[in-house]
Design an enzyme around this catalytic site. Structure first.
Site, PDB file in Angstrom:
ATOM      1  N   TYR A 143       0.858  -1.197   0.000  1.00 26.05           N
ATOM      2  CA  TYR A 143       0.000   0.000   0.000  1.00 26.05           C
ATOM      3  C   TYR A 143       0.886   1.236   0.000  1.00 26.05           C
ATOM      4  O   TYR A 143       1.809   1.351   0.809  1.00 26.05           O
ATOM      5  CB  TYR A 143      -0.888   0.002   1.254  1.00 26.05           C
ATOM      6  CG  TYR A 143      -1.809   1.196   1.340  1.00 26.05           C
ATOM      7  CD1 TYR A 143      -2.784   1.412   0.369  1.00 26.05           C
ATOM      8  CD2 TYR A 143      -1.707   2.122   2.387  1.00 26.05           C
ATOM      9  CE1 TYR A 143      -3.640   2.513   0.445  1.00 26.05           C
ATOM     10  CE2 TYR A 143      -2.561   3.222   2.475  1.00 26.05           C
ATOM     11  CZ  TYR A 143      -3.525   3.407   1.484  1.00 26.05           C
ATOM     12  OH  TYR A 143      -4.367   4.495   1.559  1.00 26.05           O
ATOM     13  N   ASP A 238       9.142   2.943   0.413  1.00 23.00           N
ATOM     14  CA  ASP A 238       8.030   3.629   1.058  1.00 23.00           C
ATOM     15  C   ASP A 238       8.233   3.449   2.566  1.00 23.00           C
ATOM     16  O   ASP A 238       7.939   2.389   3.115  1.00 23.00           O
ATOM     17  CB  ASP A 238       6.707   3.020   0.589  1.00 23.00           C
ATOM     18  CG  ASP A 238       5.506   3.663   1.268  1.00 23.00           C
ATOM     19  OD1 ASP A 238       5.704   4.335   2.306  1.00 23.00           O
ATOM     20  OD2 ASP A 238       4.383   3.480   0.786  1.00 23.00           O
ATOM     21  N   LYS A 266       3.396  10.101   8.353  1.00 21.05           N
ATOM     22  CA  LYS A 266       3.055   9.609   9.703  1.00 21.05           C
ATOM     23  C   LYS A 266       3.953  10.185  10.797  1.00 21.05           C
ATOM     24  O   LYS A 266       3.774  11.317  11.208  1.00 21.05           O
ATOM     25  CB  LYS A 266       3.075   8.077   9.719  1.00 21.05           C
ATOM     26  CG  LYS A 266       2.017   7.483   8.752  1.00 21.05           C
ATOM     27  CD  LYS A 266       1.736   6.037   9.031  1.00 21.05           C
ATOM     28  CE  LYS A 266       0.939   5.362   7.935  1.00 21.05           C
ATOM     29  NZ  LYS A 266      -0.472   5.352   8.067  1.00 21.05           N
TER      30      LYS A 266
HETATM   31  C1  LIG Z   1       3.217   2.257   3.630  1.00 24.26           C
HETATM   32  C2  LIG Z   1       2.267   3.392   3.446  1.00 24.26           C
HETATM   33  N1  LIG Z   1       2.475   4.266   2.450  1.00 24.26           N
HETATM   34  C3  LIG Z   1       1.662   5.332   2.257  1.00 24.26           C
HETATM   35  C4  LIG Z   1       0.577   5.539   3.064  1.00 24.26           C
HETATM   36  C5  LIG Z   1      -0.319   6.723   2.846  1.00 24.26           C
HETATM   37  O1  LIG Z   1      -0.123   7.655   3.844  1.00 24.26           O
HETATM   38  P1  LIG Z   1      -1.270   8.734   4.145  1.00 24.26           P
HETATM   39  O2  LIG Z   1      -2.434   7.982   4.683  1.00 24.26           O
HETATM   40  O3  LIG Z   1      -0.629   9.658   5.115  1.00 24.26           O
HETATM   41  O4  LIG Z   1      -1.569   9.402   2.870  1.00 24.26           O
HETATM   42  C6  LIG Z   1       0.318   4.661   4.119  1.00 24.26           C
HETATM   43  C7  LIG Z   1      -0.837   4.860   5.004  1.00 24.26           C
HETATM   44  O5  LIG Z   1      -1.221   4.045   5.790  1.00 24.26           O
HETATM   45  C8  LIG Z   1       1.173   3.553   4.303  1.00 24.26           C
HETATM   46  O6  LIG Z   1       0.939   2.642   5.274  1.00 24.26           O
END
Ligand SMILES: Cc1ncc(COP(=O)(O)O)c(C=O)c1O
Length: 429
Positions: A143, A238, A266
């Site tokens: 994700y 990521d 985060k």
């Molecule tokens: C690994 C990862 N990348 C990107 C995101 C997206 O972040 P945001 O919800 O702050 O847009 C998340 C959100 O849970 C995530 O777990």
């Protein structure tokens, strides 16, 4: 407008004005749904007067727990001097950028954004601008946020026909299927085949170093790094979840692998609106505004970029994380929680297992530790969802089939309460 006075009235109001009375990703079942009133440390309190031990942790953003005093102070102090500016540098964002560059192993420069989704979106854009190529390879079950280049094969109902992904939402242009390729996590052979077949067009591979709750097999991240070097493709980590969670230097430090670009969100905002892309100077140069108008310029801009309150909260958070033994204590406490929960399951004869590592864990109904997304397709997800609901009912805040986060605020008393709650949930199951 009259202020709702109890749980039910809050729901009636939410139902009237929010689709499904939710915030998008979830609408919890009626028997467990609640409206949060406040959070302190490891605890949440709802409008019905109930207390929960919070293992959602703001989706992993709150590594210190709720309303951590120095983070609150920093945010309040900065708010009194200005909550938001735009376009021009502010003191907090410059100081924080220096801290981030020092902390993030692959960073020579960072570019701010507001969320983790924006960070992965921009990192892909920068990779395309740098390489002059269009395609991005992402891994099945990974994700990277809510944008159209991420919502492929995140939670497909069956394994993908690699490298063709399955859209996770309607509303995405079908043409994007051609630019986002899908490969299996922890499977270097299959990924190599996709890279070889697309070598002319492939800008980057993006990976969650820990994909959801699946830790990489030995050699997997090293193999991805080597593959990217061999084919001159950028490797994007990521680190939205792993950054400042697995270690101060994130997955890069924890696994000892350097990507070309890394996306953050985060934890770096301490709960506020801060994300960033980090990378080597020559790659990050694509978004230097002086290049605006030139062919390889990657546009990055947003109203809240470098938000001073978020940066102040982020700086206060990082100051705590730098304290001696923070990560050792966090991981040790998380390990205690995981072992204690597995003991409860074993004693109660519930055929579930606690999986995870560091401060991430989850309870699943599967036989072995998962090494790729296929394990989740074969697991009894309906059962684990039902079990998660029962745990919520018993006062643990967990989301259905989502990994849990331990924060520095979780105490031994929380552990005892968690064990009691899990025992009751097992009985109910
Ligand atoms: C690994 C990862 N990348 C990107 C995101 C997206 O972040 P945001 O919800 O702050 O847009 C998340 C959100 O849970 C995530 O777990």
């Amino acid at each position: 407008m009259t202020m709702p006075i109890n749980h039910e009235e809050w729901y009636q109001l939410a139902n009237r004005v929010l689709p499904g009375a939710g915030l998008g990703g979830y609408s919890l079942a009626e028997e467990v749904r609640f409206v949060i009133k406040e959070g302190h440390g490891s605890k949440l309190y709802d409008t019905g007067g109930r207390e929960y031990i919070d293992y959602v942790g703001g989706a992993g953003a709150l590594i210190l727990g709720h309303a951590f005093p120095s983070v609150v102070d920093a945010a309040v102090h900065q708010s009194s001097k200005g909550i938001h500016f735009f376009g021009t540098l502010n003191e907090e964002c410059v100081l924080f950028a220096e801290e981030l560059v020092e902390a993030i192993p692959c960073a020579e420069k960072i570019a701010y954004c507001t969320t983790g989704s924006e960070a992965t979106f921009y990192s892909m854009r920068i990779a395309r601008a740098f390489s002059g190529k269009d395609k991005i390879l992402k891994l099945e079950g990974g994700y990277h946020g809510n944008h159209d280049y991420s919502c492929f094969s995140v939670s497909p109902t069956a394994l993908s026909n690699y490298p063709v992904g399955q859209p996770d939402t309607s509303g995405m242009p079908s043409v994007l299927n051609e630019t986002v390729l899908i490969g299996p996590y922890n499977n270097l052979e299959a990924i190599r085949a996709i890279v070889e077949a697309n070598r002319e067009d492939l800008a980057a591979i993006i990976v969650e170093p820990v994909q959801r709750i699946i830790f990489p097999d030995a050699g997997f991240l090293e193999g991805l790094r080597a593959l990217c070097d061999e084919f001159e493709i950028l490797l994007i980590f990521d680190e939205v979840v792993t950054g400042f969670r697995l270690a101060y230097g994130g997955a890069q430090e924890y696994f000892g692998i350097l990507p070309d670009l890394a996306a953050y969100g985060k934890i770096i905002g301490g709960g506020g609106p801060v994300g960033c892309v980090a990378g080597k100077s020559d790659i990050m140069e694509q978004c230097n505004p002086i290049n605006r108008g030139q062919d390889n310029y990657a546009y990055i801009n947003g109203t809240l970029h470098g938000n001073p309150v978020g940066c102040a909260a982020g700086r206060a958070t990082l100051a705590e994380l730098r304290k001696p033994d923070f990560y050792e204590n966090l991981h040790c406490h998380s390990q205690k929680i995981q072992s204690a929960c597995q003991d409860v399951l074993d004693k109660k004869g519930v055929p579930a297992r606690v999986i995870g590592n560091a401060s991430l864990w989850q309870i699943v109904f599967m036989k072995d530790d998962p090494s790729d997304f296929s394990a989740f397709i074969n697991a009894d997800m309906a059962k684990s969802k039902e079990f998660d609901m029962l745990q919520m009912h018993e006062g643990l805040y967990v989301l259905p089939n989502v990994r849990r986060f331990v924060s520095g605020a979780h105490s031994d008393a929380d552990l005892d309460q968690t064990v009691d709650a899990l025992n009751r949930a097992c009985d109910a199951l």
